[in-house]
Design a protein around this motif. Structure first.
Motif, PDB file in Angstrom:
ATOM      1  N   PRO A  21       0.839  -1.204   0.000  1.00  0.00           N
ATOM      2  CA  PRO A  21       0.000   0.000   0.000  1.00  0.00           C
ATOM      3  C   PRO A  21       0.872   1.252   0.000  1.00  0.00           C
ATOM      4  CG  PRO A  21       0.168  -0.864   2.206  1.00  0.00           C
ATOM      5  CD  PRO A  21       0.884  -1.845   1.316  1.00  0.00           C
ATOM      6  N   ARG A  22       0.285   2.373  -0.385  1.00  0.00           N
ATOM      7  CA  ARG A  22       0.985   3.652  -0.271  1.00  0.00           C
ATOM      8  C   ARG A  22       0.934   4.064   1.194  1.00  0.00           C
ATOM      9  NH1 ARG A  22       4.324   3.619  -3.861  1.00  0.00           N
ATOM     10  NH2 ARG A  22       3.679   3.982  -5.987  1.00  0.00           N
ATOM     11  N   PRO A  23       2.071   4.377   1.785  1.00  0.00           N
ATOM     12  CA  PRO A  23       2.065   4.760   3.197  1.00  0.00           C
ATOM     13  C   PRO A  23       1.454   6.139   3.424  1.00  0.00           C
ATOM     14  CG  PRO A  23       4.294   4.837   2.304  1.00  0.00           C
ATOM     15  CD  PRO A  23       3.412   4.311   1.220  1.00  0.00           C
ATOM     16  N   ASP A  24       0.805   6.298   4.582  1.00  0.00           N
ATOM     17  CA  ASP A  24       0.286   7.594   5.007  1.00  0.00           C
ATOM     18  C   ASP A  24       1.370   8.391   5.718  1.00  0.00           C
ATOM     19  OD1 ASP A  24      -2.509   7.236   4.223  1.00  0.00           O
ATOM     20  OD2 ASP A  24      -2.510   5.670   5.765  1.00  0.00           O
ATOM     21  N   ILE A  25       2.335   7.689   6.277  1.00  0.00           N
ATOM     22  CA  ILE A  25       3.462   8.315   6.974  1.00  0.00           C
ATOM     23  C   ILE A  25       4.625   7.334   6.919  1.00  0.00           C
ATOM     24  CG2 ILE A  25       2.853   7.462   9.274  1.00  0.00           C
ATOM     25  CD1 ILE A  25       3.692  10.278  10.314  1.00  0.00           C
ATOM     26  N   ILE A  26       5.844   7.878   6.889  1.00  0.00           N
ATOM     27  CA  ILE A  26       7.041   7.047   6.821  1.00  0.00           C
ATOM     28  C   ILE A  26       7.949   7.411   7.988  1.00  0.00           C
ATOM     29  CG2 ILE A  26       9.106   6.466   5.477  1.00  0.00           C
ATOM     30  CD1 ILE A  26       7.410   7.131   2.941  1.00  0.00           C
ATOM     31  N   LEU A  27       8.412   6.394   8.687  1.00  0.00           N
ATOM     32  CA  LEU A  27       9.384   6.554   9.761  1.00  0.00           C
ATOM     33  C   LEU A  27      10.696   6.002   9.229  1.00  0.00           C
ATOM     34  CD1 LEU A  27       7.169   5.147  12.648  1.00  0.00           C
ATOM     35  CD2 LEU A  27       7.366   7.498  11.865  1.00  0.00           C
TER      36      LEU A  27
ATOM     37  N   LEU B  38      15.454   8.738   1.504  1.00  0.00           N
ATOM     38  CA  LEU B  38      14.691   9.973   1.668  1.00  0.00           C
ATOM     39  C   LEU B  38      14.586  10.722   0.346  1.00  0.00           C
ATOM     40  CD1 LEU B  38      13.267  12.073   3.481  1.00  0.00           C
ATOM     41  CD2 LEU B  38      15.537  13.052   3.911  1.00  0.00           C
ATOM     42  N   HIS B  39      15.695  10.819  -0.361  1.00  0.00           N
ATOM     43  CA  HIS B  39      15.697  11.510  -1.653  1.00  0.00           C
ATOM     44  C   HIS B  39      14.725  10.843  -2.628  1.00  0.00           C
ATOM     45  CE1 HIS B  39      17.313  13.969  -4.903  1.00  0.00           C
ATOM     46  NE2 HIS B  39      17.272  12.870  -5.635  1.00  0.00           N
ATOM     47  N   GLU B  40      14.750   9.516  -2.689  1.00  0.00           N
ATOM     48  CA  GLU B  40      13.839   8.782  -3.582  1.00  0.00           C
ATOM     49  C   GLU B  40      12.378   9.036  -3.211  1.00  0.00           C
ATOM     50  OE1 GLU B  40      14.044   6.369  -6.179  1.00  0.00           O
ATOM     51  OE2 GLU B  40      16.122   6.980  -6.460  1.00  0.00           O
ATOM     52  N   ILE B  41      12.090   9.019  -1.925  1.00  0.00           N
ATOM     53  CA  ILE B  41      10.715   9.232  -1.461  1.00  0.00           C
ATOM     54  C   ILE B  41      10.241  10.631  -1.827  1.00  0.00           C
ATOM     55  CG2 ILE B  41       9.274   9.530   0.607  1.00  0.00           C
ATOM     56  CD1 ILE B  41      11.006   7.236   1.878  1.00  0.00           C
ATOM     57  N   LYS B  42      11.052  11.630  -1.544  1.00  0.00           N
ATOM     58  CA  LYS B  42      10.645  13.022  -1.745  1.00  0.00           C
ATOM     59  C   LYS B  42      10.653  13.441  -3.205  1.00  0.00           C
ATOM     60  CE  LYS B  42       9.330  14.001   2.272  1.00  0.00           C
ATOM     61  NZ  LYS B  42       7.940  14.325   2.499  1.00  0.00           N
ATOM     62  N   HIS B  43      11.186  12.593  -4.084  1.00  0.00           N
ATOM     63  CA  HIS B  43      11.155  12.884  -5.516  1.00  0.00           C
ATOM     64  C   HIS B  43      10.267  11.895  -6.273  1.00  0.00           C
ATOM     65  CE1 HIS B  43      14.633  15.260  -4.251  1.00  0.00           C
ATOM     66  NE2 HIS B  43      14.266  16.048  -5.230  1.00  0.00           N
ATOM     67  N   HIS B  44       9.490  11.136  -5.540  1.00  0.00           N
ATOM     68  CA  HIS B  44       8.540  10.197  -6.130  1.00  0.00           C
ATOM     69  C   HIS B  44       7.195  10.913  -6.221  1.00  0.00           C
ATOM     70  CE1 HIS B  44       5.865   6.775  -6.571  1.00  0.00           C
ATOM     71  NE2 HIS B  44       6.908   5.984  -6.745  1.00  0.00           N
ATOM     72  N   PRO B  45       6.602  11.012  -7.403  1.00  0.00           N
ATOM     73  CA  PRO B  45       5.371  11.807  -7.565  1.00  0.00           C
ATOM     74  C   PRO B  45       4.215  11.388  -6.664  1.00  0.00           C
ATOM     75  CG  PRO B  45       5.905  10.613  -9.596  1.00  0.00           C
ATOM     76  CD  PRO B  45       7.024  10.370  -8.639  1.00  0.00           C
ATOM     77  N   GLU B  46       4.120  10.125  -6.297  1.00  0.00           N
ATOM     78  CA  GLU B  46       3.028   9.668  -5.442  1.00  0.00           C
ATOM     79  C   GLU B  46       3.365   9.740  -3.954  1.00  0.00           C
ATOM     80  OE1 GLU B  46       1.216   5.965  -6.644  1.00  0.00           O
ATOM     81  OE2 GLU B  46       1.817   6.322  -8.709  1.00  0.00           O
ATOM     82  N   LEU B  47       4.610  10.033  -3.622  1.00  0.00           N
ATOM     83  CA  LEU B  47       5.033  10.015  -2.226  1.00  0.00           C
ATOM     84  C   LEU B  47       5.588  11.343  -1.720  1.00  0.00           C
ATOM     85  CD1 LEU B  47       6.901   6.588  -2.213  1.00  0.00           C
ATOM     86  CD2 LEU B  47       4.646   7.066  -1.255  1.00  0.00           C
ATOM     87  N   GLU B  48       5.813  12.284  -2.615  1.00  0.00           N
ATOM     88  CA  GLU B  48       6.512  13.511  -2.222  1.00  0.00           C
ATOM     89  C   GLU B  48       5.825  14.288  -1.107  1.00  0.00           C
ATOM     90  OE1 GLU B  48       6.901  15.775  -5.801  1.00  0.00           O
ATOM     91  OE2 GLU B  48       4.747  16.010  -6.062  1.00  0.00           O
ATOM     92  N   HIS B  49       4.526  14.101  -0.925  1.00  0.00           N
ATOM     93  CA  HIS B  49       3.802  14.821   0.126  1.00  0.00           C
ATOM     94  C   HIS B  49       3.549  13.971   1.377  1.00  0.00           C
ATOM     95  CE1 HIS B  49       3.347  18.175  -2.528  1.00  0.00           C
ATOM     96  NE2 HIS B  49       2.816  17.391  -3.447  1.00  0.00           N
ATOM     97  N   VAL B  50       4.041  12.745   1.374  1.00  0.00           N
ATOM     98  CA  VAL B  50       3.882  11.871   2.533  1.00  0.00           C
ATOM     99  C   VAL B  50       4.839  12.348   3.627  1.00  0.00           C
ATOM    100  CG1 VAL B  50       4.194   9.516   3.405  1.00  0.00           C
ATOM    101  CG2 VAL B  50       3.153   9.891   1.158  1.00  0.00           C
TER     102      VAL B  50
ATOM    103  N   LEU C  73      20.758  16.786   3.445  1.00  0.00           N
ATOM    104  CA  LEU C  73      19.583  15.975   3.156  1.00  0.00           C
ATOM    105  C   LEU C  73      18.843  16.481   1.924  1.00  0.00           C
ATOM    106  CD1 LEU C  73      18.180  15.365   6.745  1.00  0.00           C
ATOM    107  CD2 LEU C  73      19.624  13.872   5.365  1.00  0.00           C
ATOM    108  N   ASP C  74      19.548  17.288   1.112  1.00  0.00           N
ATOM    109  CA  ASP C  74      18.983  17.778  -0.153  1.00  0.00           C
ATOM    110  C   ASP C  74      17.679  18.525   0.089  1.00  0.00           C
ATOM    111  OD1 ASP C  74      18.908  18.134  -2.937  1.00  0.00           O
ATOM    112  OD2 ASP C  74      17.814  16.258  -3.250  1.00  0.00           O
ATOM    113  N   HIS C  75      17.556  19.094   1.276  1.00  0.00           N
ATOM    114  CA  HIS C  75      16.361  19.832   1.674  1.00  0.00           C
ATOM    115  C   HIS C  75      15.101  18.983   1.549  1.00  0.00           C
ATOM    116  CE1 HIS C  75      18.857  23.326   2.018  1.00  0.00           C
ATOM    117  NE2 HIS C  75      19.304  23.108   0.800  1.00  0.00           N
ATOM    118  N   ASP C  76      15.271  17.675   1.482  1.00  0.00           N
ATOM    119  CA  ASP C  76      14.133  16.777   1.351  1.00  0.00           C
ATOM    120  C   ASP C  76      13.313  16.711   2.624  1.00  0.00           C
ATOM    121  OD1 ASP C  76      14.650  16.016  -1.302  1.00  0.00           O
ATOM    122  OD2 ASP C  76      16.142  14.575  -0.625  1.00  0.00           O
ATOM    123  N   ALA C  77      13.930  16.979   3.760  1.00  0.00           N
ATOM    124  CA  ALA C  77      13.237  16.830   5.037  1.00  0.00           C
ATOM    125  C   ALA C  77      12.752  18.149   5.603  1.00  0.00           C
ATOM    126  CB  ALA C  77      14.167  16.141   6.043  1.00  0.00           C
ATOM    127  N   ASP C  78      12.741  19.205   4.797  1.00  0.00           N
ATOM    128  CA  ASP C  78      12.375  20.531   5.289  1.00  0.00           C
ATOM    129  C   ASP C  78      11.032  20.564   5.998  1.00  0.00           C
ATOM    130  OD1 ASP C  78      14.715  21.572   4.394  1.00  0.00           O
ATOM    131  OD2 ASP C  78      13.872  22.530   2.618  1.00  0.00           O
TER     132      ASP C  78
END
Length: 151
Positions: free
Chosen positions: A62-68, A82-94, A112-117
């Motif tokens: 399933p698509r996660p609602d939140i990722i730890l 983290l970079h892959e998650i934040k640049h994935h079109p279906e996951l970037e807002h998770v 962290l490539d500002h991915d965790a801002d």
């Protein structure tokens, strides 16, 4: 009694953590916090990428609602995950909560490539009650929280 509807769907939570003790702590925190969830656990960065890209054994994930996310992972580093998650079109807002044994200064010094801002960083070990409070603070996740007793 809680006034929130009890028919909310289970939250899909992806835990990316290689330490069995930390996995147990997180499972206990969710149980104690009475969070209605389905916790999916992967133990290294390669498995995490397979899960989020729905490949190999995770084709039906399933698509996660939140990722730890633990940053210190075997096989593929947590920063790359983290970079892959934040640049994935279906996951970037998770929302991603980074779990780290590093202190704040070391976290800030890592690129962290500002991915965790927009996300949170929790230093391990964390108090189970505080941990649940942080997770409940994410607006996207709040709708999936169900508590069964008065607070």
């Amino acid at each position: 009694m809680d006034s929130r509807p009890s028919n909310l769907p289970e939250a899909q939570i992806l835990l990316i953590e290689d330490n069995p003790g930390d996995v147990r702590l997180i499972e206990e925190a969710f149980h104690d916090g009475q969070i209605n969830n389905h916790l999916h656990t992967v133990t290294d960065g390669r498995e995490a990428l397979d899960f989020v890209h729905r490949q190999d054994e995770y084709v039906d994930a399933p698509r996660p609602d939140i990722i730890l996310l633990d940053l210190n992972l075997p096989r593929v580093d947590g920063e790359d995950v983290l970079h892959e998650i934040k640049h994935h079109p279906e996951l970037e807002h998770v929302p991603v909560i980074i779990l780290s044994g590093l202190d704040d200064e070391l976290i800030e010094s890592r690129d962290l490539d500002h991915d965790a801002d927009e996300d949170a960083v929790l230093e391990k070990p964390v108090d189970p009650g505080e941990f649940v409070d942080v997770i409940c603070g994410f607006d996207d996740f709040r709708l999936s929280i169900v508590r069964t007793r008065d607070e």
